[in-house]
Design an enzyme around this catalytic site. Structure first.
Site, PDB file in Angstrom:
ATOM      1  N   ASP A   1     -41.003  25.972  18.428  1.00  0.00           N
ATOM      2  CA  ASP A   1     -42.097  25.079  18.792  1.00  0.00           C
ATOM      3  C   ASP A   1     -41.507  23.677  18.951  1.00  0.00           C
ATOM      4  O   ASP A   1     -40.797  23.199  18.074  1.00  0.00           O
ATOM      5  CB  ASP A   1     -43.143  25.085  17.671  1.00  0.00           C
ATOM      6  CG  ASP A   1     -44.552  24.969  18.196  1.00  0.00           C
ATOM      7  OD1 ASP A   1     -44.783  24.079  19.034  1.00  0.00           O
ATOM      8  OD2 ASP A   1     -45.417  25.750  17.772  1.00  0.00           O
TER       9      ASP A   1
ATOM     10  N   ASP B   1     -45.629  21.840  22.524  1.00  0.00           N
ATOM     11  CA  ASP B   1     -46.917  21.404  21.994  1.00  0.00           C
ATOM     12  C   ASP B   1     -47.536  20.308  22.859  1.00  0.00           C
ATOM     13  O   ASP B   1     -46.854  19.326  23.197  1.00  0.00           O
ATOM     14  CB  ASP B   1     -46.665  20.860  20.577  1.00  0.00           C
ATOM     15  CG  ASP B   1     -47.925  20.633  19.790  1.00  0.00           C
ATOM     16  OD1 ASP B   1     -48.584  21.619  19.459  1.00  0.00           O
ATOM     17  OD2 ASP B   1     -48.237  19.457  19.496  1.00  0.00           O
TER      18      ASP B   1
ATOM     19  N   GLU C   1     -47.962  23.969  26.338  1.00  0.00           N
ATOM     20  CA  GLU C   1     -49.374  24.025  25.946  1.00  0.00           C
ATOM     21  C   GLU C   1     -50.099  22.958  26.758  1.00  0.00           C
ATOM     22  O   GLU C   1     -49.873  21.760  26.572  1.00  0.00           O
ATOM     23  CB  GLU C   1     -49.526  23.745  24.445  1.00  0.00           C
ATOM     24  CG  GLU C   1     -50.965  23.917  23.972  1.00  0.00           C
ATOM     25  CD  GLU C   1     -51.289  23.217  22.668  1.00  0.00           C
ATOM     26  OE1 GLU C   1     -52.272  23.592  22.023  1.00  0.00           O
ATOM     27  OE2 GLU C   1     -50.571  22.266  22.293  1.00  0.00           O
TER      28      GLU C   1
ATOM     29  N   HIS D   1     -52.742  30.059  16.498  1.00  0.00           N
ATOM     30  CA  HIS D   1     -53.062  29.509  15.177  1.00  0.00           C
ATOM     31  C   HIS D   1     -54.167  28.456  15.230  1.00  0.00           C
ATOM     32  O   HIS D   1     -54.558  27.940  14.187  1.00  0.00           O
ATOM     33  CB  HIS D   1     -51.787  28.894  14.586  1.00  0.00           C
ATOM     34  CG  HIS D   1     -51.288  27.758  15.428  1.00  0.00           C
ATOM     35  ND1 HIS D   1     -50.777  27.946  16.690  1.00  0.00           N
ATOM     36  CD2 HIS D   1     -51.268  26.422  15.213  1.00  0.00           C
ATOM     37  CE1 HIS D   1     -50.456  26.775  17.202  1.00  0.00           C
ATOM     38  NE2 HIS D   1     -50.744  25.826  16.322  1.00  0.00           N
ATOM     39  N   ASP D   2     -54.629  28.103  16.427  1.00  0.00           N
ATOM     40  CA  ASP D   2     -55.706  27.110  16.558  1.00  0.00           C
ATOM     41  C   ASP D   2     -57.046  27.770  16.904  1.00  0.00           C
ATOM     42  O   ASP D   2     -58.063  27.076  16.982  1.00  0.00           O
ATOM     43  CB  ASP D   2     -55.391  26.125  17.695  1.00  0.00           C
ATOM     44  CG  ASP D   2     -54.166  25.269  17.416  1.00  0.00           C
ATOM     45  OD1 ASP D   2     -53.908  24.977  16.230  1.00  0.00           O
ATOM     46  OD2 ASP D   2     -53.484  24.897  18.383  1.00  0.00           O
TER      47      ASP D   2
HETATM   48  C1  NOJ Z   1     -51.479  21.820  19.224  1.00  0.00           C
HETATM   49  C2  NOJ Z   1     -51.094  22.662  18.064  1.00  0.00           C
HETATM   50  O1  NOJ Z   1     -51.165  24.010  18.424  1.00  0.00           O
HETATM   51  C3  NOJ Z   1     -52.023  22.280  16.934  1.00  0.00           C
HETATM   52  O2  NOJ Z   1     -51.942  23.156  15.837  1.00  0.00           O
HETATM   53  C4  NOJ Z   1     -51.729  20.853  16.541  1.00  0.00           C
HETATM   54  O3  NOJ Z   1     -52.659  20.417  15.586  1.00  0.00           O
HETATM   55  C5  NOJ Z   1     -51.801  19.916  17.742  1.00  0.00           C
HETATM   56  N1  NOJ Z   1     -51.194  20.453  18.911  1.00  0.00           N
HETATM   57  C6  NOJ Z   1     -51.101  18.626  17.436  1.00  0.00           C
HETATM   58  O4  NOJ Z   1     -49.719  18.863  17.315  1.00  0.00           O
END
Ligand code: NOJ
Length: 541
Positions: free
Chosen positions: A99, A201, A243, A317-318
Site C-alpha cells: 500500500d 491510496d 484508489e 477494509h473501508d
Molecule cells: C483510503 C484508505 O483505504 C482508508 O482506509 C484511509 O482512511 C484513507 N484512504 C486515508 O488514507
C-alpha cells in the site's frame, strides 16, 4: 491473441494485517501470522496479496498515517520478517503489492516534525500551509473526509496546514519537486526488496489545488503519475492500482491505457456508491437498485473494452461486507455470497478478494458507539449527534456502512477468538465465528470457499475469462443480471438472480457445459427456467 500481463491473469487478495492472524498473542495480527497462512491462500489459488500498510505509524487511521515509510510497525514485526514474507510468498507464486500512502503522512513523520518548526524550515514546503485570516477562520471551506474542516491551525507559526483526512494526516505538497523525488526514492527502496507493485491510496488527490477547492483530478495529476512511472516502476513488470474515488470510465482509461504509461488499473467506486443518496454523504442511504448496478458495470466494461483495464471488487477494509449489503446475510448467505462472487469474477478485469469474503463473512452489529474503533465512524457519530440525529439513526448508519464491519478479525476456526489470537483481540470478533470460519468452509465441499477456488481455476484454464468481450443481456427480469463473454468461437453465459424472489429466464438453445452453479438443479437447453433466490450459474455455450 494478445499476450496477457501477469496481473490480468491472477486474482488478488487483500490482507488487512491487524485483523488477519496474530502469531505472538498480543491480540494484533502480524507478519509472521500472514506467513503462517500462505498455504491456505495458495490453496485458494490467488496470485497476489495487496497488503494494507505495515509501516511505522501512530495508528490514528490504522496505518494510513505513516511516520516512517522504510520501517515496519513493531506490532506487526520487523523488516527481516517482511523480507521473509516476500520470499515465502514468491515460493508459492504469490506476489506482494504494498500500500502506497503518499497523499499525506502522519504528523509524526520527521518531514512534518521539521516542517512545522518554522516557515523557513527546508521541509516546510513538503506540506500545504496557508496564512491564517484568524485562528477562528480557516482559509476556505474545504472539509476533511473524517468530518470538520480540512484546515488545522498550527500555533507555532500561526498558519494553517491542510489535512483532507484526520488532522494527524497532513497532506503532502506534490508541487514540490524534491518531495516527489523523495517519494520515488522510497518506492524504489521497496521495489528493490522484491515487491511486485503498489496499491496507491487516494492517488487522485495528489494534484489538488486547495485554493480553488479542487481536490480530486487536479490538472497536474496525470503529469505526476507519468513522472512517477518513469522514475520508479515504468520499466519493470509491476502491478499498480490507484484508489480513485473520482474516476469516470474515461478518466480510468487515461490512467490505465498502456500508451499513457501511468498505472495498470484503478479502483473505481461507482457501483459501491449506488447505495448512497447522490450529493450526500456515504452514510445517507438510498435504496438498492439492480438495474442501476447493471448499468454501471456495463458502462465500465464497455468503455474499457479495448483500451485500459478494470479492477473488480466488492469489498475492502473501508466498505461493509458485500453479502450484508447486496446479498442476504441471513437465510441465503451461502447462495448470495456465491452469486456475488460469480457475477464479479466473470467480468473482464482483475478481481480482488478481501480477507474473509471467500468464506462469506458478514457485517457485525453494534448497539453502542463504545464498540467502535474507527476514527471515521466516531467522528461521524459525534457530528450527527450534535446536529440532532438520534442515537438509533446514527448507529443504524454505522451498522450499514461503518468501516469496522470489514475490520473484525479473520474467522479461522471455532475455538475462542476464532483462531485469530489467544489474547484479547484489538477489536471484537464477529459472534458468528462458530458457524462461519475457514476450518468449517474447508470441510464442506459446497462451501463459498470452493466457489472462489473454482472461479480462480476457471480463470487460469480459460483465456476467455481474461480476454473475452463482455456483452450485457438486455430484456431480462429486472433482478436478473446476465451477460455473455465471447472469444473467437467460444462463448460463456453468466446469469445471476440478485433477489430472494424467484425470476424467470429463458435458457439458451445449446448448453455445452455447466461450469459452475450455486444450486444443485438441472438446466435444460432452450427451456423457460425459474431461478431460485440468488441462484446463479456459468454456462459454456
Ligand atoms: C483510503 C484508505 O483505504 C482508508 O482506509 C484511509 O482512511 C484513507 N484512504 C486515508 O488514507
Amino acid at each position: 491473441m494478445k499476450k496477457a500481463k501477469w496481473w490480468q491473469e491472477i486474482v488478488m487478495y487483500q490482507i488487512y494485517p491487524r485483523s488477519f492472524q496474530d502469531s505472538n498473542n498480543d491480540g494484533i495480527g502480524d507478519i509472521l501470522g500472514i506467513i503462517s497462512r500462505l498455504d491456505y491462500l495458495k490453496k485458494l489459488g490467488i496470485g497476489g496479496i495487496w497488503l494494507s500498510p505495515v509501516y511505522q505509524s501512530p495508528n490514528d487511521d490504522n496505518g494510513y498515517d505513516i511516520s516512517n515509510y522504510e520501517e515496519i510497525l513493531s506490532e506487526f514485526g520487523t523488516m527481516a520478517q517482511m523480507e521473509l514474507l516476500i520470499s515465502e510468498a514468491k515460493k508459492r507464486d504469490i506476489q506482494i503489492i504494498m500500500d502506497l500512502v503518499v497523499n499525506h503522512t502522519s504528523d509524526e513523520h520527521p518531514w512534518f516534525i521539521e516542517a512545522r518548526k518554522s516557515v523557513d524550515n527546508p521541509y516546510r514546503d513538503y506540506y500545504i500551509w496557508r496564512k491564517a485570516k484568524s485562528e477562528q477562520e480557516a482559509p476556505n471551506a474545504l472539509a476533511s473526509a473524517f468530518g470538520g474542516s480540512a484546515w488545522e491551525f498550527d500555533t507555532t507559526s500561526e498558519q494553517y496546514y491542510l489535512h483532507l483526512f484526520s488532522k494527524k494526516q497532513p497532506d503532502l505538497n506534490w508541487e514540490n519537486e524534491q518531495l516527489r523525488h523523495a517519494i520515488y526514492q522510497m518506492m524504489n527502496f521497496w521495489i528493490a526488496k522484491g515487491i511486485a507493485g503498489f496499491r496507491m491510496d487516494v492517488i487522485d488527490l495528489i494534484g489538488k489545488i486547495p485554493d480553488q477547492m479542487i481536490t480530486s483530478n487536479g490538472p497536474q495529476l496525470h503529469h505526476y503519475l507519468k513522472e512517477m512511472n518513469k522514475a520508479t516502476f515504468g520499466d519493470k513488470d509491476l502491478l499498480t492500482v490507484g484508489e480513485t474515488w473520482g474516476a469516470t470510465p474515461e478518466i480510468a482509461k487515461a490512467y490505465s491505457s498502456p500508451d499513457n504509461h501511468e498505472l495498470s488499473m484503478v479502483f473505481q467506486f461507482e457501483h459501491i456508491s449506488l447505495d448512497e443518496i447522490p450529493g450526500q454523504s456515504k452514510w445517507d442511504l438510498a435504496p438498492l437498485s439492480i438495474p442501476k448496478l447493471k448499468n454501471v458495470f456495463n458502462k465500465w466494461q464497455v468503455t474499457l473494452e479495448n483500451d485500459g483495464w478494470n479492477s473488480l471488487f466488492w469489498n475492502n477494509h473501508d466498505l461493509p461486507r458485500i453479502v450484508s449489503r447486496w446479498g442476504d446475510d441471513g437465510k441465503y448467505r451461502v447462495e448470495s455470497a456465491k452469486m456475488l462472487a460469480m457475477i464479479l469474477h466473470m467480468m473482464k478485469g482483475t478481481p480482488y478478494i478481501y480477507q474473509g469474503e471467500e468464506i462469506g463473512m458478514t457485517n457485525r452489529v453494534i448497539t453502542d458507539i463504545a464498540e467502535v474503533d474507527d476514527i471515521e465512524s466516531i467522528n461521524f457519530y459525534d457530528e450527527r449527534l450534535a446536529q440532532g440525529f438520534s442515537h438509533e439513526e446514527i448507529i443504524n448508519a454505522i451498522n450499514a456502512k461503518g468501516r469496522d464491519n470489514a475490520r473484525t478479525p479473520m474467522q479461522w476456526n471455532q475455538t475462542e477468538n476464532a483462531g485469530f489470537t489467544t489474547f484479547k483481540p484489538w477489536i471484537a470478533i464477529n459472534p458468528n465465528y462458530k458457524e462461519i470460519n475457514v476450518e468449517a468452509a474447508l470441510l464442506d465441499k459446497n462451501s463459498i470457499f470452493y466457489t472462489y477456488q473454482a472461479l480462480i481455476r476457471l480463470r487460469k484454464m480459460k483465456p476467455i475469462v481474461v480476454f473475452g468481450k463482455f456483452q450485457l443481456i438486455e430484456n431480462v427480469a429486472e433482478d436478473i443480471f446476465a451477460y455473455k463473454r465471447t472469444l473467437n468461437d467460444e462463448c460463456l453465459l453468466v446469469v445471476a438472480n440478485f433477489s430472494k424472489n424467484e425470476n424467470r429466464f429463458t435458457l439458451p438453445k445449446h448448453i455445452q457445459k455447466v461450469l459452475l452453479h450455486n444450486y444443485n438443479r438441472e438446466l435444460i437447453s432452450d427451456s423457460s427456467y425459474t431461478l431460485k433466490p440468488y441462484e446463479s450459474f456459468i454456462l459454456e455455450l
